[in-house]
Design a protein around this motif. Structure first.
Motif, short mmCIF file in Angstrom:
data_model
loop_
_atom_site.label_atom_id
_atom_site.label_comp_id
_atom_site.label_asym_id
_atom_site.label_seq_id
_atom_site.Cartn_x
_atom_site.Cartn_y
_atom_site.Cartn_z
N PHE A 1 0.84 -1.18 0.00
CA PHE A 1 0.00 0.00 0.00
C PHE A 1 0.89 1.24 0.00
O PHE A 1 1.95 1.25 0.63
N ARG A 2 0.45 2.27 -0.68
CA ARG A 2 1.18 3.55 -0.70
C ARG A 2 1.02 4.20 0.65
O ARG A 2 -0.08 4.31 1.19
N SER A 3 2.12 4.64 1.23
CA SER A 3 2.11 5.28 2.54
C SER A 3 2.58 6.72 2.40
O SER A 3 3.72 6.98 2.03
N ASN A 4 1.68 7.66 2.67
CA ASN A 4 2.02 9.08 2.60
C ASN A 4 2.14 9.66 4.01
O ASN A 4 1.39 9.28 4.91
N ASN A 5 3.07 10.54 4.19
CA ASN A 5 3.24 11.27 5.45
C ASN A 5 3.20 12.75 5.15
O ASN A 5 3.64 13.19 4.08
N GLY A 6 2.72 13.53 6.09
CA GLY A 6 2.70 14.96 5.88
C GLY A 6 2.17 15.71 7.08
O GLY A 6 1.79 15.12 8.09
N VAL A 7 2.15 17.02 6.95
CA VAL A 7 1.65 17.90 7.99
C VAL A 7 0.64 18.85 7.37
O VAL A 7 0.87 19.40 6.29
N GLY A 8 -0.47 19.01 8.04
CA GLY A 8 -1.48 20.00 7.64
C GLY A 8 -1.85 20.82 8.86
O GLY A 8 -1.33 20.59 9.95
N TRP A 9 -2.73 21.76 8.69
CA TRP A 9 -3.13 22.62 9.80
C TRP A 9 -4.62 22.45 10.06
O TRP A 9 -5.42 22.35 9.13
N VAL A 10 -4.98 22.39 11.34
CA VAL A 10 -6.37 22.30 11.75
C VAL A 10 -6.66 23.42 12.74
O VAL A 10 -5.76 23.96 13.37
N GLY A 11 -7.90 23.76 12.88
CA GLY A 11 -8.35 24.79 13.80
C GLY A 11 -9.76 25.20 13.43
O GLY A 11 -10.40 24.60 12.57
N LYS A 12 -10.24 26.24 14.09
CA LYS A 12 -11.58 26.74 13.80
C LYS A 12 -11.50 27.72 12.64
O LYS A 12 -10.72 28.66 12.66
N LEU A 13 -12.33 27.49 11.65
CA LEU A 13 -12.36 28.35 10.47
C LEU A 13 -12.99 29.69 10.85
O LEU A 13 -14.10 29.73 11.35
N ALA A 14 -12.24 30.76 10.63
CA ALA A 14 -12.73 32.10 10.92
C ALA A 14 -13.72 32.53 9.83
O ALA A 14 -13.56 32.17 8.67
N THR A 15 -14.71 33.27 10.23
CA THR A 15 -15.67 33.78 9.24
C THR A 15 -15.17 35.09 8.67
O THR A 15 -14.37 35.80 9.30
N GLY A 16 -15.63 35.39 7.48
CA GLY A 16 -15.26 36.66 6.85
C GLY A 16 -13.84 36.70 6.32
O GLY A 16 -13.27 37.78 6.17
N ARG B 1 -3.22 24.57 14.81
CA ARG B 1 -2.21 23.64 15.32
C ARG B 1 -1.90 22.63 14.22
O ARG B 1 -2.75 22.31 13.40
N PRO B 2 -0.66 22.13 14.20
CA PRO B 2 -0.29 21.18 13.15
C PRO B 2 -0.91 19.81 13.38
O PRO B 2 -1.08 19.37 14.52
N LEU B 3 -1.26 19.16 12.30
CA LEU B 3 -1.76 17.80 12.33
C LEU B 3 -0.79 16.95 11.53
O LEU B 3 -0.65 17.12 10.32
N HIS B 4 -0.11 16.04 12.21
CA HIS B 4 0.85 15.15 11.56
C HIS B 4 0.10 13.89 11.15
O HIS B 4 -0.55 13.25 11.97
N ALA B 5 0.17 13.54 9.88
CA ALA B 5 -0.57 12.39 9.36
C ALA B 5 0.39 11.40 8.71
O ALA B 5 1.43 11.77 8.19
N GLY B 6 0.02 10.14 8.77
CA GLY B 6 0.85 9.10 8.16
C GLY B 6 1.37 8.14 9.21
O GLY B 6 1.13 8.29 10.41
N LEU B 7 2.08 7.14 8.76
CA LEU B 7 2.57 6.09 9.65
C LEU B 7 3.63 6.62 10.61
O LEU B 7 3.46 6.58 11.81
#
Length: 96
Positions: free
Chosen positions: A22-37, A50-56
């Motif tokens: 299986f293909r295994s991807n690793n990475g970092v994205g950002w999560v939080g509350k979406l601001a309006t406007g 805050r950073p979200l680390h994803a992958g094995l």
């Protein structure tokens, strides 16, 4: 040959020999509350971001799976120009 083509060939060969990869991807994205406007130009404003680390795991192989006998298999693919990182060496040493 590109790394993507090499991965594809590895997966096909493994399948022919009874393994499953299986293909295994690793990475970092950002999560939080979406601001309006926020601006409508594609920008996004996150509150309490805050950073979200994803992958094995950092440095884990591009392809992860099992051999036809049930042994764990991890393959890191590199093109002729690719270089191995310290994290990839640490992953290899841990798996061995």
């Amino acid at each position: 040959m590109s790394e993507a083509e090499l991965m594809r060939r590895c997966m096909l060969l493994a399948t022919e020999r009874g393994a499953r990869l299986f293909r295994s991807n690793n990475g970092v994205g950002w999560v939080g509350k979406l601001a309006t406007g926020y601006p409508r130009d594609g920008a996004v404003l996150l509150l309490n971001a805050r950073p979200l680390h994803a992958g094995l795991a950092t440095g884990s192989g591009d392809l992860i799976g099992l051999t036809n006998t049930g042994r764990f298999l991890s393959i890191e693919t590199k093109s002729m120009r690719g270089t191995v990182t310290k994290d990839q060496i640490a992953w290899r040493d841990t798996i061995i």
